[in-house]
Enzyme design. Structure first.
Site, PDB file in Angstrom:
ATOM      1  N   HIS A  85       0.848  -1.202   0.000  1.00 49.82           N
ATOM      2  CA  HIS A  85       0.000   0.000   0.000  1.00 49.82           C
ATOM      3  C   HIS A  85       0.877   1.243   0.000  1.00 49.82           C
ATOM      4  O   HIS A  85       1.843   1.334   0.757  1.00 49.82           O
ATOM      5  CB  HIS A  85      -0.884   0.009   1.248  1.00 49.82           C
ATOM      6  CG  HIS A  85      -1.841   1.159   1.253  1.00 49.82           C
ATOM      7  ND1 HIS A  85      -3.080   1.086   0.655  1.00 49.82           N
ATOM      8  CD2 HIS A  85      -1.731   2.413   1.745  1.00 49.82           C
ATOM      9  CE1 HIS A  85      -3.696   2.244   0.797  1.00 49.82           C
ATOM     10  NE2 HIS A  85      -2.896   3.074   1.455  1.00 49.82           N
ATOM     11  N   ASP A 164     -13.960   3.944   8.085  1.00 49.20           N
ATOM     12  CA  ASP A 164     -12.951   4.779   7.427  1.00 49.20           C
ATOM     13  C   ASP A 164     -13.569   5.606   6.311  1.00 49.20           C
ATOM     14  O   ASP A 164     -13.205   6.765   6.114  1.00 49.20           O
ATOM     15  CB  ASP A 164     -11.802   3.922   6.883  1.00 49.20           C
ATOM     16  CG  ASP A 164     -10.793   4.799   6.162  1.00 49.20           C
ATOM     17  OD1 ASP A 164     -10.212   5.683   6.823  1.00 49.20           O
ATOM     18  OD2 ASP A 164     -10.630   4.657   4.940  1.00 49.20           O
ATOM     19  N   ARG A 171     -13.015  14.042   7.327  1.00 48.20           N
ATOM     20  CA  ARG A 171     -11.676  14.651   7.433  1.00 48.20           C
ATOM     21  C   ARG A 171     -11.393  15.553   6.240  1.00 48.20           C
ATOM     22  O   ARG A 171     -10.789  16.617   6.365  1.00 48.20           O
ATOM     23  CB  ARG A 171     -10.607  13.555   7.525  1.00 48.20           C
ATOM     24  CG  ARG A 171     -10.605  12.852   8.873  1.00 48.20           C
ATOM     25  CD  ARG A 171      -9.777  11.579   8.799  1.00 48.20           C
ATOM     26  NE  ARG A 171      -8.412  11.829   8.406  1.00 48.20           N
ATOM     27  CZ  ARG A 171      -7.655  10.969   7.716  1.00 48.20           C
ATOM     28  NH1 ARG A 171      -8.130   9.793   7.348  1.00 48.20           N
ATOM     29  NH2 ARG A 171      -6.432  11.274   7.384  1.00 48.20           N
ATOM     30  N   SER A 186      -6.463   5.062   9.267  1.00 49.77           N
ATOM     31  CA  SER A 186      -7.233   4.946   8.028  1.00 49.77           C
ATOM     32  C   SER A 186      -6.633   3.846   7.141  1.00 49.77           C
ATOM     33  O   SER A 186      -7.330   2.932   6.676  1.00 49.77           O
ATOM     34  CB  SER A 186      -7.211   6.302   7.310  1.00 49.77           C
ATOM     35  OG  SER A 186      -7.641   6.187   5.989  1.00 49.77           O
ATOM     36  N   LYS A 190      -7.934  -0.577   6.779  1.00 50.33           N
ATOM     37  CA  LYS A 190      -8.287  -1.214   5.502  1.00 50.33           C
ATOM     38  C   LYS A 190      -7.346  -2.389   5.200  1.00 50.33           C
ATOM     39  O   LYS A 190      -7.768  -3.428   4.712  1.00 50.33           O
ATOM     40  CB  LYS A 190      -8.226  -0.184   4.365  1.00 50.33           C
ATOM     41  CG  LYS A 190      -9.382   0.812   4.432  1.00 50.33           C
ATOM     42  CD  LYS A 190      -9.276   1.903   3.389  1.00 50.33           C
ATOM     43  CE  LYS A 190      -8.172   2.856   3.696  1.00 50.33           C
ATOM     44  NZ  LYS A 190      -8.306   4.206   3.150  1.00 50.33           N
TER      45      LYS A 190
END
Ligand code: URA
Length: 436
Positions: A85, A164, A171, A186, A190
């Site tokens: 990621h 999220d 946000r 966040s 995930k």
């Protein structure tokens, strides 16, 4: 003993106290269930921005967010699944290169990717620029594709970490995106819900990253690694430089074309270096070999053409038209283009990479609103990299768009995004650090 009123929990955080795990779980469950209104949650997010969270609180927040929805079970796919990621960047197409490399070396890649966010591009949007490519495969298809091809990249399933989704939207409009604990929770909520065995994080740093200073990026990496390992999944972070766009192309089909070039062995050096680093680490984690051995395998997979073949197979299995991969000149060309010309002679010494990402969005490569339609042909091709000499009037970049007005607007925005001077820029390493 608490009062049970959320306003008192907000005040507690605002004053700098630590929250109990139960308070954090209750907060996420109540917010996701619609029992806490946005204005109270916004106040809490702002309090977290100012007061931070310790590792225990952050782990509780992440796990509460993970548990707000489904947790994917990938155990039916044989082998160690390593997820990757990126914390976001400009021109970041590494998943489309590192993924096929890793799959070509026998480590399965079952990846759920995201769409563009703010000034950063998204892997799903890039893939969808290949005509026919489907990112919405059903669970069964996804498993089948990974089994047969070794790699599949799809969008997140509907109910992955819904907390999220809600918090991110809040946000985005309350000035609370660039908070280290909130970004860490966040991303990790995930990743922990996505079912892989191990996690590799590409934490970008520099003018094109969410967290721009190296100390902040190290802190973000350290905190995410702590959350992942604390949750029982080996997690490694690579800090990579985003002081300029990665590679030369920024956009959607323009980035896919650069991916094809790279997989055929002709890519820009910075992009190849980062991809070999990421793929090498994924292979190291997936096969239990050293990072050096992993990198060597990655280089062989690219140079032998096996990674390119794997990419084509993935495109074909997900409905994409492989003729576009074999003949990238088939991709639709932008109706309008223009060159950003240097206003003076000297060395390209600074790029506002976030601004370049915003310019790509203005051209049509990103979304203005949630439901905006992307112009896949829009984007930017950099003709100069940091440290290059430029003459007055020489092109620094070419901008592409379907729309003349958008081109003009993006061009004037991008004119403010570069500095030509006499000093050579201080270049940090592309792979700045590895945090385990
Ligand atoms: N990417 C995410 O998924 N979340 C953030 O908060 C920032 C980047």
């Amino acid at each position: 003993m608490g009062t049970g009123r959320f306003v008192d929990v907000i005040r507690k955080k605002r004053e700098g106290s630590t929250l109990e795990n139960e308070e954090i779980y209750q907060m996420i469950s109540d917010y996701t269930g619609g029992k806490i209104p946005d204005y109270q949650m916004s106040a809490m997010l702002m309090a977290i921005c100012f007061q931070g969270m310790n590792d225990r609180e952050l782990t509780a927040l992440t796990l509460a967010m993970r548990d707000s929805g489904d947790i994917v079970d990938l155990s039916r796919i044989q082998g160690i699944k390593v997820d990757k990621h990126s914390t976001g960047g400009v021109g970041d197409k590494t998943t489309l290169i590192a993924g096929p490399i890793v799959a070509a070396c026998g480590v399965p890649v079952a990846k759920m990717s995201g769409r563009g966010l703010g000034f950063t591009g998204g892997t799903l949007d890039k893939l969808e620029s290949i005509p026919g490519f489907r990112v919405d495969a059903s669970g069964e298809n996804f498993f089948q594709n990974v089994k047969e091809c070794g790699i599949s990249v799809i969008g997140q399933t509907g109910n992955l970490a819904p907390a999220d989704k809600l918090l991110y939207a809040l946000r985005d409009v309350t000035g609370t995106v660039d908070s280290i604990p909130l970004i860490a929770a966040s991303i990790m909520s995930k990743k922990l819900a996505a079912g892989s065995d191990k996690i590799l994080l590409d934490v970008t740093t520099g003018s094109g990253a969410f967290i721009k200073d190296i100390e902040g990026s190290r802190e973000l990496a350290r905190r995410m690694v702590a959350i992942g390992n604390g949750a029982g999944k080996e997690t490694v972070a690579m800090i990579t430089s985003m002081d300029e766009p990665l590679g030369l192309a920024i956009g959607n089909s323009i980035e896919v074309k650069e991916v094809i070039d790279t997989l055929r062995g002709n890519g820009p050096e910075d992009l190849k270096t980062v991809c070999f680093g990421l793929a090498g680490m994924m292979l190291s984690m997936g096969k239990g070999i050293s990072y050096e051995e992993g990198r060597k395998l990655a280089e062989d997979a690219l140079e032998s053409g096996r990674a390119y073949e794997k990419f084509k197979q993935m495109v074909s299995m997900q409905g994409g038209d492989v003729r576009y991969i074999e003949n990238p000149e088939h991709f639709e060309k932008a109706a309008e283009s223009g060159e950003l010309l240097s206003s003076q002679e000297g060395i390209l010494c600074h790029l506002n990479t976030e601004g370049i990402g915003i310019s790509a969005g203005l051209l049509g490569a990103g979304r203005e609103k949630k439901d905006s339609v992307i112009d896949f042909s829009a984007g930017i091709y950099m003709k100069k990299k940091l440290g290059d000499r430029v003459k007055k009037g020489e092109a620094i970049a070419t901008l592409y768009s379907a729309d003349k007005k958008k081109l003009k607007n993006a061009m004037s925005y991008m004119e403010e995004c570069y500095t030509v001077g006499e000093e050579k820029p201080e270049m940090i390493k592309l792979i700045v650090d590895i945090i385990r």
